[in-house]
Design a protein around this motif. Structure first.
Motif, mmCIF file in Angstrom:
data_model
loop_
_atom_site.group_PDB
_atom_site.id
_atom_site.type_symbol
_atom_site.label_atom_id
_atom_site.label_comp_id
_atom_site.label_asym_id
_atom_site.label_seq_id
_atom_site.Cartn_x
_atom_site.Cartn_y
_atom_site.Cartn_z
ATOM 1 N N ASP A 1 -159.763 13.893 39.819
ATOM 2 C CA ASP A 1 -158.600 14.182 40.777
ATOM 3 C C ASP A 1 -159.205 15.703 41.533
ATOM 4 O O ASP A 1 -158.095 16.064 41.263
ATOM 5 N N ALA A 2 -160.383 15.956 41.086
ATOM 6 C CA ALA A 2 -160.293 17.550 41.798
ATOM 7 C C ALA A 2 -160.199 17.590 43.247
ATOM 8 O O ALA A 2 -160.409 16.709 43.671
ATOM 9 N N PRO A 3 -159.649 18.800 44.100
ATOM 10 C CA PRO A 3 -159.688 19.172 43.155
ATOM 11 C C PRO A 3 -158.330 19.865 42.731
ATOM 12 O O PRO A 3 -157.264 21.431 43.485
ATOM 13 N N PHE A 4 -157.287 18.863 42.764
ATOM 14 C CA PHE A 4 -156.121 19.532 42.478
ATOM 15 C C PHE A 4 -155.946 18.759 40.872
ATOM 16 O O PHE A 4 -154.641 19.213 40.908
ATOM 17 N N ILE A 5 -155.883 18.978 39.753
ATOM 18 C CA ILE A 5 -156.281 18.993 38.735
ATOM 19 C C ILE A 5 -156.779 20.400 37.906
ATOM 20 O O ILE A 5 -158.313 20.555 38.151
ATOM 21 N N HIS A 6 -156.378 21.433 37.288
ATOM 22 C CA HIS A 6 -156.327 22.630 37.149
ATOM 23 C C HIS A 6 -157.672 23.567 37.526
ATOM 24 O O HIS A 6 -158.933 23.695 37.211
ATOM 25 N N ASP A 7 -157.341 23.247 39.328
ATOM 26 C CA ASP A 7 -158.472 23.964 40.760
ATOM 27 C C ASP A 7 -159.855 23.775 39.996
ATOM 28 O O ASP A 7 -160.283 25.442 40.690
ATOM 29 N N ALA A 8 -160.011 22.965 40.443
ATOM 30 C CA ALA A 8 -161.920 22.981 39.667
ATOM 31 C C ALA A 8 -161.945 22.931 41.709
ATOM 32 O O ALA A 8 -161.943 21.439 41.787
ATOM 33 N N ASN A 9 -162.881 23.732 41.668
ATOM 34 C CA ASN A 9 -163.172 23.506 43.542
ATOM 35 C C ASN A 9 -164.733 23.954 43.495
ATOM 36 O O ASN A 9 -164.884 23.834 44.552
ATOM 37 N N ASN A 10 -165.458 23.813 43.153
ATOM 38 C CA ASN A 10 -166.743 23.733 42.539
ATOM 39 C C ASN A 10 -167.366 23.037 41.733
ATOM 40 O O ASN A 10 -166.823 22.312 40.485
ATOM 41 N N MET A 11 -168.441 22.802 41.484
ATOM 42 C CA MET A 11 -169.389 21.581 40.482
ATOM 43 C C MET A 11 -169.423 22.865 39.361
ATOM 44 O O MET A 11 -168.957 21.592 37.936
ATOM 45 N N MET A 12 -169.455 23.695 38.863
ATOM 46 C CA MET A 12 -169.543 24.398 37.434
ATOM 47 C C MET A 12 -168.211 24.176 36.868
ATOM 48 O O MET A 12 -167.881 23.650 36.068
ATOM 49 N N HIS B 1 -163.001 9.590 40.538
ATOM 50 C CA HIS B 1 -162.068 9.321 40.974
ATOM 51 C C HIS B 1 -161.919 11.585 41.726
ATOM 52 O O HIS B 1 -161.380 12.209 40.350
ATOM 53 N N CYS B 2 -162.638 11.917 43.271
ATOM 54 C CA CYS B 2 -163.109 13.545 42.938
ATOM 55 C C CYS B 2 -162.522 13.442 44.672
ATOM 56 O O CYS B 2 -163.463 12.879 44.960
ATOM 57 N N HIS B 3 -161.939 14.138 44.841
ATOM 58 C CA HIS B 3 -162.050 14.642 46.628
ATOM 59 C C HIS B 3 -162.947 15.920 46.514
ATOM 60 O O HIS B 3 -163.076 16.922 47.104
ATOM 61 N N VAL B 4 -164.397 15.236 47.189
ATOM 62 C CA VAL B 4 -165.510 16.802 47.411
ATOM 63 C C VAL B 4 -164.805 17.162 48.543
ATOM 64 O O VAL B 4 -165.812 18.281 49.079
ATOM 65 N N ASP B 5 -164.231 16.069 49.724
ATOM 66 C CA ASP B 5 -164.224 16.768 51.168
ATOM 67 C C ASP B 5 -162.965 17.664 50.729
ATOM 68 O O ASP B 5 -163.352 19.019 51.914
#
Length: 244
Positions: free
Chosen positions: A198-209, A7-11
């Motif tokens: 659940d990115a980018p809503f958790i811990h500010d994950a906003n790229n693949m690394m 579950h990830c919001h890549v868009d």
């Protein structure tokens, strides 16, 4: 290690296509949920060449008040969409006034999923687990599709019911950091456990690394909590979900 993010919001990443490209380079398989069918409509052509991105058709319950008119667009794309999400119900105070619209939208989508069969569905169920399960049961959707309860936070009674119905559960780091989440995770059969960002809503994950780091941390903490679980079991669960 192959990573599956269910579950990830890549868009919503700064660059959706860059993230999709990097997911292939890093061997990260992503169930990429959308919040509106109009977003899905735009992303079909942009993401179709990225094998690691499983693009899902969604209409988020928190947006139903303003977007229920897009239900016909969901019905247009649903027959050909393998992946469905994010859909569901959210009866938190700030969204409760749209309860009736949410119920109508979710009921309609689940009815269509059950009819067309073979869908993999990511479901939001905040303060609404009973109603979500009632609708899944009404259309016997867990018998014709694979239903994943995303970030489940409901009652244990409904958790047991969801397990009996055959639901999967996608677990994120927030669940592993809360007492209620830990209690729920302890009760999920190992063959139904999946992981999500659940990115980018958790811990500010906003790229693949940063996503890979987040998912690795999530998996590590999950293995620490559930001594009966393993990386091999997690891999088998994902293979079962996508390949059956």
């Amino acid at each position: 290690m192959k990573i599956f993010d269910l579950h990830c919001h890549v868009d919503l990443f700064p660059s959706m296509q860059q993230a999709a490209k990097e997911s292939g380079n890093m061997d990260i398989q992503i169930f990429s949920v959308t919040t509106t069918p109009k977003a899905y409509e735009k992303e079909i052509s942009l993401l179709r060449d990225y094998e690691t991105i499983k693009l899902a058709l969604g209409l988020h319950p928190q947006l139903v008040k303003e977007r229920s008119c897009e239900l016909d667009l969901v019905k247009k794309y649903l027959p050909d969409a393998k992946y469905i999400g994010e859909i569901g119900l959210d009866f938190n105070r700030q969204f409760y006034e749209s309860k009736d619209k949410q119920l109508h939208v979710f009921d309609t989508i689940i009815r269509e999923c059950a009819y067309h069969k073979g869908k993999i569905i990511s479901i939001h169920s905040v303060k609404s687990a009973k109603q979500v399960l009632d609708i899944l049961e009404k259309y016997k959707c867990c018998q014709t599709c694979k239903c994943i309860l995303h970030w489940y936070s409901g009652e244990i009674k409904q958790l047991k019911r969801a397990i009996e119905m055959g639901c999967f559960f996608s677990i994120n780091l927030k669940m592993l950091e809360s007492d209620n989440g830990k209690m729920i995770i302890e009760r999920i059969p190992i063959e139904r456990i999946l992981v999500e960002s659940d990115a980018p809503f958790i811990h500010d994950a906003n790229n693949m690394m940063s996503l890979k780091e987040l998912m690795s941390d999530t998996i590590e903490k999950l293995l620490m909590q559930r001594a009966d679980f393993s990386l091999e079991q997690l891999y088998e669960n994902n293979i079962q979900l996508f390949n059956d």
